[in-house]
Design an enzyme around this catalytic site. Structure first.
Site, short mmCIF file in Angstrom:
data_model
loop_
_atom_site.label_atom_id
_atom_site.label_comp_id
_atom_site.label_asym_id
_atom_site.label_seq_id
_atom_site.Cartn_x
_atom_site.Cartn_y
_atom_site.Cartn_z
N HIS A 1 0.83 -1.22 0.00
CA HIS A 1 0.00 0.00 0.00
C HIS A 1 0.86 1.26 0.00
CE1 HIS A 1 -3.35 -2.69 1.29
NE2 HIS A 1 -2.38 -3.27 1.99
N SER B 1 15.34 21.70 -15.88
CA SER B 1 14.15 22.50 -16.14
C SER B 1 14.56 23.81 -16.80
CB SER B 1 13.45 22.79 -14.81
OG SER B 1 12.69 23.98 -14.90
N LYS C 1 16.45 21.90 -10.68
CA LYS C 1 15.77 20.64 -11.01
C LYS C 1 16.67 19.62 -11.69
CE LYS C 1 12.00 19.54 -10.61
NZ LYS C 1 10.77 19.87 -11.31
N GLU D 1 9.97 8.63 -16.66
CA GLU D 1 8.60 9.12 -16.89
C GLU D 1 8.14 8.78 -18.30
OE1 GLU D 1 7.95 13.29 -15.23
OE2 GLU D 1 10.11 13.01 -14.99
#
Ligand code: ARG
Length: 457
Positions: free
Chosen positions: A156, A277, A283, A290
């Site tokens: 979970h 970024s 970043k 992704e």
């Protein structure tokens, strides 16, 4: 321009109609397979005395020249010639004259395109199996260095029980092992020749399909000409196997993304597999992971697309089936890229062993140890669970973890608890003692790594 099939037509379609029907924009990917198929076909026509030796030699000469031009990227395809088959046939006739028109004796574009697809997929699947193996090898290498790296195991997405980090990595090894098995098994259904099935019914020429299949290196021939030209199961199976592979990669990608966040901070991806970024200078984004997670969607889409194309199609060939190609090419491209990227990402990632070690010392993932300890001393597990739960609650109120509780508090909860409990509660011991077959105990993890290496050998 007159069409190769133009005899029965009084007028030609306008260009925009041709453009809609043409597949040359994408089926030129099959140029090599199509030429190989033609070479095998014409050799067989010669072997069976269907075409005289001279004709076979001129056609072969032309096809070999076309192969050379293809390698040099010098073939100019045209939409007016619809697809790869007609483009190449037209080029052959332009190159060697009307004798080139004899190539299509005893075959159809229907068995031709199916042959091309079988040839194409067979080679790509073999390549994909090798890429999966390379990735598995990398997982084993990483796992070997992290057998004794403690990490939190989750259910979970809540801390559950401490594990060996290698155990977590090896879980993906076994998923990939099943993926690889599925691709391997599929080869026997790809490795079948449709060539010689003709349009749908076979041919009146005394061809020998087995000879042509042998020239192409196929293990078998289709038993039924109608099935041969209308079967796309082998592509559906490939898309389905690819979907399952991408499901696994997307789960791993999700974990890589989580682990490389500041909140988890379990790993750092190499700069060479990360991006920045345009606005936020600090970043470092896990874009590659992704993208793999995202690309899973297009692979599923390709599977659903072709399943839907095939649904309800009457036998035998229908032009709908031209829609089998882009999804298949796209899937090959996507999974080859995803496997290569993932392998590099895992090979170069830095694992924050200290941070992982700290996490399991600052949580309640050793609670099961206490419950098991009491149960081993004869208390019904349900009661042991209840007592442990209460102690966890006590800790939360005091801002402690179980290992911080004084012995008196523990003994007040159960007189069965003795001072050896502190050893039992140590995360290291918790992992080490999970020595059941396939468990996270270090000895078991080593056993599975050995088994994995045997499979790779
Ligand atoms: N371009 C076609 C395809 O990809 C080749 C087969 C065409 N056959 C036909 N009878 N129109 O499916």
């Amino acid at each position: 321009m007159t069409k190769l099939w133009g005899g029965r037509f009084q007028k030609s379609a306008e260009q925009w109609v041709d453009e809609f029907g043409a597949s040359i924009g994408f089926d030129q990917t099959l140029v090599n397979e199509d030429l190989d198929g033609s070479i095998a076909h014409v050799q067989m026509l010669g072997d069976c005395n269907i075409l005289p030796c001279d004709d076979v030699q001129s056609i072969l000469g032309g096809l070999v020249q076309l192969k050379k031009l293809a390698v040099e990227n010098k073939l100019e395809f045209s939409v007016a010639n619809e697809d790869i088959h007609l483009n190449l046939e037209k080029m052959l006739i332009d190159l060697i004259g009307p004798v080139g028109g004899k190539l299509h004796t005893g075959r159809s574009r229907n068995d031709q395109v199916a042959t091309d697809m079988h040839l194409f997929l067979k080679n790509r699947v073999i390549e994909i199996i090798e890429l999966i193996e390379t990735f598995q090898q990398t997982l084993v290498t990483q796992a070997e260095t992290h057998v004794e790296t403690l990490a939190p195991g989750y259910t979970h997405l809540q801390r559950a029980q401490p594990i060996s980090f290698a155990h977590h990595l090896m879980a993906y090894f076994w998923m990939l092992e099943r993926d690889k098995d599925r691709f391997k098994d599929s080869v026997k259904r790809i490795d079948i020749s449709p060539l010689g099935a003709g349009a749908l019914a076979g041919t009146t020429f005394p061809i020998d399909r087995k000879v042509a299949a042998e020239y192409l290196g196929f293990a078998n021939v289709y038993e039924n000409s109608m099935d041969a030209v209308s079967d796309r199961d082998f592509i559906l199976e490939f898309l389905s196997n690819s979907s399952m592979l991408m499901a696994h990669l997307s789960r791993f990608a999700e974990e890589i993304i989580l682990w490389s966040s500041a909140e988890f901070n379990f790993i750092e991806l190499d700069d060479s597999f990360s991006t920045g970024s345009s606005i936020m200078p600090q970043k470092k984004n896990p874009d590659m992971a992704e993208l793999i997670r995202g690309k899973t969607g297009r692979v599923y889409g390709n599977l659903m697309g072709l399943l839907t194309v095939i649904k309800g199609l009457p036998l035998a060939y229908n032009k709908d089936m031209q829609e089998d190609k882009e999804g298949m090419f796209d899937t090959v491209h996507t999974i080859v890229g995803s496997l290569k990227i993932f392998e590099g990402m895992v090979r170069t990632m830095v694992v924050h062993t200290e941070r992982l070690h700290d996490t399991v010392h600052k949580d309640f993932s050793n609670a099961t140890e206490l419950a098991d300890y009491l149960a081993a001393k004869g208390l019904p597990f349900r009661e042991a669970h209840e007592i442990t739960g209460k102690l966890v609650f006590l800790c939360i109120q005091r801002g402690y973890f179980l290992l911080d509780l004084p012995l008196e508090d523990l003994q007040q909860a159960s007189s069965l608890i003795e001072s050896d409990i502190y050893d039992v509660l140590s995360p290291l011991a918790a992992v080490r003692r999970r020595n059941s077959l396939g468990g996270t105990g270090f000895e078991q993890v080593k056993v599975q790594i050995e088994e994995a290496k045997k499979r790779l050998a």
